[in-house]
Design a protein around this motif. Structure first.
Motif: not given
Ligand SMILES: Nc1nc2c(c(=O)[nH]1)N[C@H]1C(S)=C(S)[C@@H](COP(=O)(O)OP(=O)(O)OC[C@H]3O[C@@H](n4cnc5c(N)ncnc54)[C@H](O)[C@@H]3O)O[C@H]1N2
Ligand code: MOO
Length: 401
Positions: A333-336, A360-361, A389-394
């Motif tokens: 949902a967000e960049d990490v 992510a918390a 980045p947000a939008g990536s599959h993890v």
């Protein structure tokens, strides 16, 4: 520094499945079958009725209608548990109950709702094909069929199935008995008051619960002070009741890292920096043949280490594949950000709406238990990732729910 995979490989190379034990069926709940269970007879063992009604010869009632019912003399009553020696001839019927053996000569059962319910004579208002409402011998389970295979965990349906094939005992891998130990002079029992500098002990509660979630039996051992002789004596005392020991705390670089101090060079125990966050300082080895996992003391580090290293070992001890927790692919949902060269486990919230999304918390410190207790997943970022980045599959590990 060794990798997560190297450390896990060493662990899995040292743990073995526990020897099988013969247990009464209900005592075996939650354990894993060590040998296949098969049916000595077919199930059902005999043809029987699926309905309360009347056993008939189908041809006798082929012309039955509401307006022109077929009348048949009732020659007997067959209930569940009867020996199955009853028989009817064409032109006759017998009242029959659900589960009662089908009388010889009958080839259909008419539910009581299609009749006037008569005792001496019954009026049947509908026809039925041969086989109607008959449960055939062997249509559930064939004679000799394996109904529960080795490696299957015994939950309620499997326990029912094993009882249904007449077994009262089973050979299983017992639940691994895991002693969970916390060390630290600053730790106090929940429920007791805190002096300055002290905190309530939580790791051993959390990990004893995690052991149970992983199919083991958790024994929480009261916290011991950071005194080398006491720690070693206590660990040795625990060996009699432990298939494995898990400790937390005392494994990093401090002057009072007592677990590392007393276990270095004891048995095969070795201490390593593992390329992960959280959970860098790890120890593992055999103490008089018993696996001991020395996890770091920071609560989130201890929990993540448990899921990544101890849980797969517990699976192997139960004779199961050393699977990680279930993984799903989710959209970030967000960049990490992630530290270079370390496998990063981030606490997150996984939600489902057509596909999985994970957030992510906000805080990810290894002392911040609050963000673990409100998480339902760990986002696993590989060693070579420094940002996503947000939008990536993890890859996301679902926490037990
Ligand atoms: N100079 C360095 N310091 C530290 C390093 C390092 O590489 N160099 N590593 C850090 C990392 S990463 C971790 S993780 C911790 C691991 O420390 P220990 O395993 O020795 O654990 P302690 O020092 O005993 O405790 C750490 C922390 O966790 C709290 N704690 C411990 N046990 C419990 C418990 N049962 N319940 C609740 N909280 C517990 C303890 O009070 C400390 O705050 O080391 C870093 N330091
Ligand atoms: O590696 Mo420590 O286990 O992050 O806090």
């Amino acid at each position: 520094m060794r990798s997560v995979d190297q450390h896990l490989t060493e662990i899995l190379g040292s743990v073995t499945a526990l020897p099988p034990l013969d247990l009464a069926l209900l005592e075996a709940q939650g354990t894993v079958l060590a040998e296949p269970v098969s049916a000595p007879v077919p199930l059902p063992p005999f043809d029987n009725s699926a309905m309360d009604g009347y056993a008939v010869v189908a041809a006798d009632i082929a012309a039955a209608t509401e307006l022109d019912p077929v009348r048949l003399p009732v020659v007997g009553d067959i209930v569940a548990g009867d020996s199955g020696v009853a028989a009817i001839r064409p032109g006759l019927t017998a009242r029959i109950m659900t589960g009662a053996p089908l009388p010889a000569g009958a080839d259909a059962v008419i539910p009581v709702e299609w009749t006037d319910g008569g005792n001496a004579t019954v009026r049947i208002t509908r026809p039925a094909p041969p086989g109607n409402y008959i449960r055939r011998s062997g249509e559930d389970v064939r004679e000799g069929q394996v109904v529960a295979d080795a490696g299957m965990r015994l939950n309620a349906p499997q326990i029912g199935m094993i009882a249904a094939v007449g077994r009262s005992r089973v050979s299983v891998r017992p639940k691994p008995r895991i002693v969970v130990v916390s060390t630290g002079d600053e730790l106090r029992e929940p429920g007791s008051p805190l002096a300055p500098g002290e905190i309530w002990e939580s790791n051993s509660f959390m990990l004893t619960a995690a052991v149970v979630e992983a199919g083991g039996v958790g024994y929480r051992q009261a916290t011991v002070q950071d005194e080398p002789a006491k720690v070693l004596e206590m660990l040795q005392d625990q060996l009699v009741r432990a298939d494995a020991i898990v400790t937390t705390g005392g494994v990093s670089m401090g002057t009072r890292d007592v677990v590392k101090e007393v276990l270095t060079g004891t048995g095969t125990v070795g201490f390593h920096k593992v390329g992960m966050r959280p959970g860098k300082p790890q120890g593992f080895g055999l103490l008089e043949g018993t696996p001991i996992f020395t996890l770091p003391g920071n609560p989130v580090s201890a929990y993540v280490s448990f899921q990544v290293f101890v849980r797969p070992a517990l699976m192997a001890m139960q004779g199961l594949a050393p699977e990680p927790l279930p993984m799903v692919s989710a959209v970030l949902a967000e960049d990490v950000k992630s530290p270079a060269g370390l496998r990063h486990f981030l606490r997150g919230r996984l939600s489902f709406n057509q596909g999985y999304t994970v957030t992510a918390a906000d805080v990810q410190g290894s002392h911040q238990l609050g963000s673990l207790s409100s998480a339902n997943a760990l986002i696993e970022l590989p060693e070579d990732v420094e940002a996503m980045p947000a939008g990536s599959h993890v890859k996301v590990m679902r926490l037990p729910s």
